[in-house]
Enzyme design. Structure first.
Site, PDB file in Angstrom:
ATOM      1  N   CYS A 190       8.192  -9.707   3.000  1.00 21.00           N
ATOM      2  CA  CYS A 190       8.579 -10.598   3.737  1.00 21.00           C
ATOM      3  C   CYS A 190       9.193 -11.772   3.492  1.00 21.00           C
ATOM      4  O   CYS A 190       9.613 -12.454   4.248  1.00 21.00           O
ATOM      5  CB  CYS A 190       7.333 -10.885   4.629  1.00 21.00           C
ATOM      6  SG  CYS A 190       6.302  -9.836   5.435  1.00 21.00           S
ATOM      7  N   GLY A 194       5.332  -2.607  17.348  1.00 23.57           N
ATOM      8  CA  GLY A 194       3.887  -2.349  16.527  1.00 23.57           C
ATOM      9  C   GLY A 194       3.885  -2.852  15.571  1.00 23.57           C
ATOM     10  O   GLY A 194       4.773  -3.397  14.946  1.00 23.57           O
ATOM     11  N   CYS A 246       2.010 -12.641  14.214  1.00 21.11           N
ATOM     12  CA  CYS A 246       3.606 -12.686  14.532  1.00 21.11           C
ATOM     13  C   CYS A 246       4.026 -11.383  15.271  1.00 21.11           C
ATOM     14  O   CYS A 246       3.450 -10.152  14.891  1.00 21.11           O
ATOM     15  CB  CYS A 246       4.484 -13.445  13.563  1.00 21.11           C
ATOM     16  SG  CYS A 246       4.619 -11.933  12.206  1.00 21.11           S
TER      17      CYS A 246
END
Length: 394
Positions: free
Chosen positions: A82, A115, A214
């Site tokens: 990330c 998802g 998030c």
């Protein structure tokens, strides 16, 4: 050799839900073109490019960039979970600061599926296997998606150790929605209250509701960094400087402490922040505006403490006092953050750069933090990598 590095141009497209975006290469090319236009520069002047993405084949960066131009320059594809977008920016800044290049492009993009995050690789060791094993030894086995389990456990640990509550996390989520209401590029712009967040579907009883995590998001963002000499020679912007930047990875304490807070990157975030403050010659008290990695509301609270915005264990009081928003000590995630703006993994770090560049330019419109001169960026990837960047208005 160490030289001043400036943000000459930034670009970002509106973030969208999965299934609602253009293909990744079109999104990325659009963001790059915006950054070039913002800098007043043609693509042929770019000397190196760093492409950030997590979900894609090995030369997706080239495919995206070839839509802008084919000039034979080095294109390096970056995947750091990330923190991928800010890792691409770190490499671009490093190339310019060292004198290897005068102009470098960092761009990031992601075309995500709906998802929870998942890996296509099920026939080999996973990078988070040890993290998951330590967490299971610490809290037992919980059958929920991996990221939710890790960050939820970290939030629960803070509740047990320091007295924060689920209401604290709900207040952080509500704050994100108020900020995102003023961001036309955010995927979620609806304002919710603390009570609304608490009334949502429960992901982890007493710890997390649905919107405290998030959403998977599609999008792209880009930045062009240049040396001071090049900017002066060609009349480019020199109003936003990268004053400091640090990239850290995990320490033994991440696993050995058996502390869920440290499992999700607290120590590497704290170390990166300390390095960046030292490089810039500032302290956290000097910062005006912050974009940090709120992949979960729980991680936003932990990051206040890791960055030194408040003392360890005082994050819940920081929230209660309103020190994380306009009128408080540090306006945190004026963009709406990952919780409301969205989190297309490869684009996130560059979207943070986009927001902070506009804050320091004074062009953030309704989101503008009055008088912002120093900005702090925090971008985290488990497994792990953390990038902390200090930007300074010149």
């Amino acid at each position: 050799m160490s030289r001043n590095v400036f943000i000459a141009g930034v670009g970002m497209i509106p973030f969208t839900k999965p299934g609602a975006s253009a293909p990744y290469d079109e999104m990325a090319a659009q963001a790059v073109r915006q950054a070039l236009a913002d800098a007043g520069m043609e693509y042929g002047k770019v000397q190196q490019a760093y492409a950030g993405y997590v979900y894609g084949a090995s030369t997706c960066g080239q495919k995206a960039l070839y839509k802008v131009g084919m000039t034979g320059i080095p294109v390096i594809n970056v995947n750091n979970n990330c923190s991928t977008g800010s890792s691409a920016l770190y490499l671009a800044r490093q190339a310019v600061q060292s004198g290897v290049a005068e102009v470098a492009l960092a761009f990031g993009f992601e075309q995500m599926n709906p998802g929870a995050l998942s890996s296509p690789w099920n026939d080999r060791p996973g990078p988070l296997d040890e993290f998951n094993a330590v967490l299971e030894q610490t809290i037992g086995k919980i059958e929920i998606p991996n990221a939710l389990r890790l960050f939820g456990a970290a939030g629960q640990a803070h509740m047990q150790k320091y007295g924060s509550t689920i209401e604290t996390f709900a207040a952080i989520r509500a704050k994100a929605s108020r900020h995102a209401a003023n961001n036309p590029l955010a995927v979620f712009r609806n304002v919710v209250s603390t009570e609304d967040v608490l009334a949502e579907k429960v992901f982890w009883p007493g710890v997390m509701t649905r919107s405290m995590a998030c959403p998977p998001t599609c999008g792209a963002a880009a930045a062009i960094v240049v040396s001071e000499a090049y900017a002066r020679k060609h009349g480019l912007r020199t109003d936003v400087r990268i004053a400091a930047q640090a990239l850290t990875t995990d320490f033994p304490s991440t696993l050995e402490s058996h502390d869920p807070i440290r499992l999700v990157g607290f120590d590497m975030a704290r170390a990166a922040a300390q390095q960046a403050y030292e490089q810039a010659g500032i302290g956290p008290q000097d910062v005006d505006v912050v974009e940090l990695h709120d992949c979960f509301a729980h991680n936003e609270l932990l990051t206040y403490e890791a960055l030194g915005l408040c003392a360890e264990g005082e994050g819940h009081q920081f929230v209660a006092d309103g020190d994380n928003t306009y009128g408080g000590k540090f306006v945190t995630n004026p963009s709406g953050g990952l919780l409301s703006k969205g989190h297309p993994l490869g684009a996130t770090g560059l979207a943070q750069c986009y927001e902070l560049t506009h804050q320091l330019r004074g062009t953030a419109e309704q989101r503008q933090v009055p008088g912002a001169r120093l900005a702090l960026q925090h971008n985290l990837g488990l497994g792990g990598a953390c990038v902390v960047t200090v930007y300074q208005k010149q």
